[in-house]
Scaffold this active site. Structure first.
Site, PDB file in Angstrom:
ATOM      1  N   CYS A  34      -6.161  -6.480   1.702  1.00  0.00           N
ATOM      2  CA  CYS A  34      -4.770  -6.444   1.269  1.00  0.00           C
ATOM      3  C   CYS A  34      -3.971  -7.455   2.083  1.00  0.00           C
ATOM      4  O   CYS A  34      -3.967  -7.381   3.310  1.00  0.00           O
ATOM      5  CB  CYS A  34      -4.170  -5.055   1.434  1.00  0.00           C
ATOM      6  SG  CYS A  34      -2.433  -5.041   0.932  1.00  0.00           S
ATOM      7  N   LEU A  91       0.806  -1.233   0.000  1.00  0.00           N
ATOM      8  CA  LEU A  91       0.000   0.000   0.000  1.00  0.00           C
ATOM      9  C   LEU A  91       0.836   1.279   0.000  1.00  0.00           C
ATOM     10  O   LEU A  91       0.526   2.236   0.712  1.00  0.00           O
ATOM     11  CB  LEU A  91      -0.964   0.012   1.195  1.00  0.00           C
ATOM     12  CG  LEU A  91      -2.050  -1.063   1.177  1.00  0.00           C
ATOM     13  CD1 LEU A  91      -2.804  -1.062   2.504  1.00  0.00           C
ATOM     14  CD2 LEU A  91      -3.005  -0.828   0.021  1.00  0.00           C
TER      15      LEU A  91
END
Lengths: 243, 305
Positions: B131, B73
């Site tokens: 994620c 990220l």
């Protein structure tokens, strides 16, 4: 960035595991020495980034070492076969900063991008010196090609079998220079960084996903912020590097 | 003339093709490859409240028919996205886009989504609860129905735009999570995120990825994604954005037959910068080949009869 189909004109060994591939295709998007291309190889998912050794109108020379699946497949390709290649990737070297006596330092497979860089610096009117570092005599390649450009070409080998015994930094002690450009393994880059007083540029390598700036796979931290080796690199200036 | 348009919770798309979050940056950089206005929409790079560098490198490992990524990220943080990235995109892209938001707490998800919700350019908010590359957050939310419900409720309470939850495939039963999202007020679902995977370098005998594991994506995961979209379509009554290994116009049609209203293209962008463009250009011809006049007619078509 441009996508093109290139035809292999030759693919030959320079040493036991380093090959030179000459291709024909549209090289118009290659703007600077130190840029790279990204090659689609049948049977492999990711493209393979390889630095540009030389390019002219329609001709592209790549030098690569067989280190894994991708380069092994490349090494088996023959004249007439075609490759899907993305060209014009990465920032490349900025030769405006070179001064009149730059030194070009290439270690192992860091040597190839120095060739186009050397030609461009000569065209610009500079008088480059080239230092090529290898481990042993049988690893040496492109010495004659550089000499044919009419530049002083110094060889270092770790075992002392040819040229100066030791590392590229041992050759650096023997010359005067205004600026440096280097490409090679990380320990070499660090040694050059620590032993040179002038400013310079470093070409880095990182495992890439896409090579086009999309995936952030090859990010690094620099003094001027996060950079993608594939897009804001592979060349970083000395002043922005964080080791 | 084939009609490619679809509608996601009232947001009209000229075609169902959307580059997936994390494979297209904030979009505008792809203008140097082609006119991105042909895209149905764009799912922006995953955004968190604070800027993040992400994980150490190497972040990428190649696999058969795919790759593992562990980017973690990396993003400039929601305020910079709004101040810098969205205006840059607005100059070149005229359609509404999909914000993709991640967080490390329920409150953080809500705060970041609330900021995105206020942006005119944002048509849909995709909430990434899946994620695999960040500790203490990300996927741990996406694998627990209680946490997913809390995130959905908190985000829905502070937003006005359609909220899509991006689901992890790394669960025992994806339909349980999907049902929890629906019950908590989600407007739609995006699936699947990457499958947790790893590779080991035989020479060093160590994991290739610095973070050891990462998210596996690419054509190899397409059958898994297709199956999950098919199951989720049966389990809930929400529009689905189908994601996972889509690389061709045929794959788009197959994913829509399984139940997707639109699709996101991820890994394909990384090996073929023109992947989305090529797929969009091939869609009309491919539809004609299979007798499709209105692409939206085939959504969930594999469930008929």
């Amino acid at each position: 960035m441009k996508q093109g189909i290139f035809t292999i004109k030759s693919n030959k060994n320079l040493t036991a595991n380093v090959l030179e591939m000459i291709l024909e295709g549209d090289t118009s998007d290659i703007k600077r020495p130190g840029q790279f291309v990204n090659i689609k190889i049948d049977g492999l998912y990711l493209r393979r980034p390889i630095s540009v050794c030389y390019c002219s109108e329609n001709k592209l020379t790549l030098i690569y070492k067989t280190v894994g699946k991708g380069t092994e497949k490349l090494s088996k390709m023959r004249e007439g076969e075609r490759l899907d290649i993305l060209t014009g990737l990465g920032n490349g070297f900025n030769i405006a900063k070179a001064g009149d006596k730059p030194v070009l330092i290439g270690g192992g497979v860091g040597v190839p991008p120095m060739y186009l860089l050397c030609k461009k610096l000569i065209e610009k009117g500079a008088l480059p010196t080239v230092i090529l570092g290898f481990n042993t005599a049988d690893e040496i390649f492109y010495k004659e090609e550089f000499e044919k450009l009419g530049v002083k070409t110094m060889i270092t080998t770790v075992d002392g079998s040819v040229g100066i015994k030791g590392f590229v930094t041992d050759a650096l002690k023997e010359i005067d220079y205004t600026y440096y450009f280097c490409c090679g393994p990380m320990p070499m880059l660090k040694a050059v960084y620590n032993s040179c007083d002038t400013s310079g540029q470093f070409s880095f390598e990182e495992r890439m996903g896409c090579g086009i700036g999309a995936c952030m796979g090859c990010s690094c931290k620099t003094i001027t912020g996060y950079k993608r080796i594939c897009t804001e690199g592979p060349v970083l200036e000395k002043e922005e590097i964080l080791w | 003339m084939v009609n490619l348009s679809v509608s996601l919770s009232g947001v009209k798309l000229d075609n169902p093709v959307i580059p997936a979050s994390g494979t297209f940056g904030f979009g505008y950089e792809f203008m140097r490859f082609y006119d991105i206005n042909i895209l149905g929409s764009i799912a922006l790079k995953g955004t968190t409240e604070e800027p993040r560098f992400g994980n150490p490198t190497p972040r990428i490992a190649e696999c058969e028919a795919g790759l593992i990524n562990s980017v973690g990220l990396q993003n400039p943080g929601v305020d910079n996205v709004i101040k810098i990235e969205l205006p840059k995109l607005k100059k070149v892209y005229k359609k509404q886009v999909i914000a993709n938001v991640s967080g490390f707490s329920v409150d953080e998800y809500a705060r970041t989504c609330e900021k995105m919700d206020r942006q005119e350019q944002i048509g849909i908010i995709e909430v990434n609860v899946s994620c695999p590359n960040v500790h203490s957050g990300g996927m741990s939310f996406g694998t627990d129905t209680k946490f997913v419900s809390e995130v959905v409720k908190a985000v829905k309470a502070v937003t006005t735009k359609p909220v899509y939850i991006k689901l992890s495939p790394n669960v025992t039963d994806i339909t349980e999570i999907a049902k929890a999202c629906e019950a908590s007020g989600a407007d739609g679902l995006s699936l699947i995120n990457t499958l947790l995977g790893m590779r080991i370098n035989l020479k060093t005998r160590k994991p290739i990825i610095a973070n050891k594991m990462g998210g596996f994506s690419g054509p190899a995961v397409f059958p898994v994604a297709l199956r999950m979209v098919y199951q989720v379509y049966q389990a809930v009554n929400l529009p689905i954005i189908g994601i996972g290994g889509i690389s061709s116009a045929e794959d788009v049609i197959e994913m829509m037959l399984a139940g997707a209203t639109a699709v996101e293209i991820g890994a394909a962008n990384l090996v073929e910068p023109f992947a989305c463009k090529n797929i969009i250009e091939q869609l009309p011809e491919t539809c004609q080949k299979y007798g499709i006049e209105n692409l939206s007619d085939i959504i969930g078509g594999a469930h008929n009869g």
